[in-house]
Design an enzyme around this catalytic site. Structure first.
Site, PDB file in Angstrom:
ATOM      1  N   SER A 140       0.847  -1.191   0.000  1.00 43.62           N
ATOM      2  CA  SER A 140       0.000   0.000   0.000  1.00 43.62           C
ATOM      3  C   SER A 140       0.877   1.233   0.000  1.00 43.62           C
ATOM      4  O   SER A 140       2.023   1.194   0.482  1.00 43.62           O
ATOM      5  CB  SER A 140      -0.903   0.010   1.241  1.00 43.62           C
ATOM      6  OG  SER A 140      -1.546   1.260   1.409  1.00 43.62           O
ATOM      7  N   TYR A 153      -1.634   0.656  10.594  1.00 42.12           N
ATOM      8  CA  TYR A 153      -1.642   0.140   9.225  1.00 42.12           C
ATOM      9  C   TYR A 153      -0.374   0.542   8.488  1.00 42.12           C
ATOM     10  O   TYR A 153       0.232  -0.279   7.786  1.00 42.12           O
ATOM     11  CB  TYR A 153      -2.881   0.661   8.499  1.00 42.12           C
ATOM     12  CG  TYR A 153      -3.062   0.098   7.117  1.00 42.12           C
ATOM     13  CD1 TYR A 153      -3.170  -1.280   6.906  1.00 42.12           C
ATOM     14  CD2 TYR A 153      -3.151   0.941   6.007  1.00 42.12           C
ATOM     15  CE1 TYR A 153      -3.351  -1.796   5.624  1.00 42.12           C
ATOM     16  CE2 TYR A 153      -3.330   0.434   4.728  1.00 42.12           C
ATOM     17  CZ  TYR A 153      -3.430  -0.943   4.539  1.00 42.12           C
ATOM     18  OH  TYR A 153      -3.599  -1.453   3.272  1.00 42.12           O
TER      19      TYR A 153
END
Length: 255
Positions: A140, A153
């Site tokens: 990501s 995250y």
């Protein structure tokens, strides 16, 4: 002009394949004639994939090493793979560091980092033996750019990003290419809903006014392109965002 890889039969294992980007990737590869082993935790979510020709469903939790070993045995019995696509992962919570829940952080590290480690370690001997193996890790943009409310995250995806970069250095001598795809804003309902603990209003707000966020199919298209290229062509890192998102902190919204 770079041609796509030869027409020899190709076979991939896609983790986190029951929904979102994983499911879209499994579908996309089969349209190119690939044999796909679709791996996910939830058997009921894999049922619709099992109906598609070319897809073999495997129920497995990537954080459980014994289950991953069982998946290896099944894949081996059915002919093996030349490509591993580590898609399983996820985000949980949007708390600032000061209030971050340790359980959330542990889940994100187990799923994104250790899950990738388990599957990669287990299938690397098979990929090396093939002679032209490929590992593609879906990380990501959160792994390379921090943002408020995303510490857990971001930290997990940073760990997966570092794992991927290191793996590329270590596996080149075995002729295993290692690709990383780093998507930005992708509209997948399940990912966002889980992160926001089922708060649909908050989930809708993430995409509000964004004319065209990325879709799971957009990411699957990029993944398919990367793994279909001739094996000597390695797309080390592919950062992809919608045009409306120029950075983690800048998203163009209309209306």
């Amino acid at each position: 002009m770079i041609q796509t890889q030869s027409a020899e039969p190709r076979s991939a294992l896609v983790t986190g394949a029951s929904s979102g980007i994983g499911a879209a990737t499994a579908h996309r590869l089969t349209t190119d004639g690939w044999q796909v082993f679709a791996l996910a935790r939830r058997a009921e979510k894999l049922e619709h994939l099992a109906e598609q020709e070319g897809i073999v469903p495997i129920v497995c939790d990537v954080t459980d090493r014994e289950q991953v070993d069982e998946a290896l045995a099944q894949v081996t019995a059915e002919g093996g793979i030349d490509t591993l696509i580590n898609n399983a992962g996820g985000a949980l919570g949007v708390d600032p560091v000061a209030q971050g829940r340790v359980d959330d952080w542990e889940w994100m590290f187990r799923t994104n980092v250790l899950g990738t480690l388990h599957v990669t370690q287990t299938f690397l001997p098979m990929l090396r033996a093939h002679g032209e193996g490929t590992v593609l890790n879906l990380t990501s943009t959160a792994g390379i750019t921090a943002y408020e409310g995303g510490a857990g995250y971001c930290a997990a995806k940073s760990g997966q990003h570092a794992l991927t970069s290191t793996l590329r250095l270590e596996e080149a001598e075995h002729n295993v290419r290692v690709i990383e795809v780093l998507p930005g804003l992708v509209q997948t309902e399940e990912f966002t809903a889980k992160r926001l603990r089922g708060d649909t209003a908050a989930a809708d707000a993430v995409y509000q006014g964004v004319e065209k966020p990325l879709t799971a199919e957009d990411v699957a298209e990029v993944i398919a392109h990367a793994v279909n290229l001739p094996h000597h062509v390695n797309l080390d890192q592919i950062v992809m965002r919608p045009v409306a998102q120029t950075a983690q902190h800048k998203v163009i919204r209309t209306g």
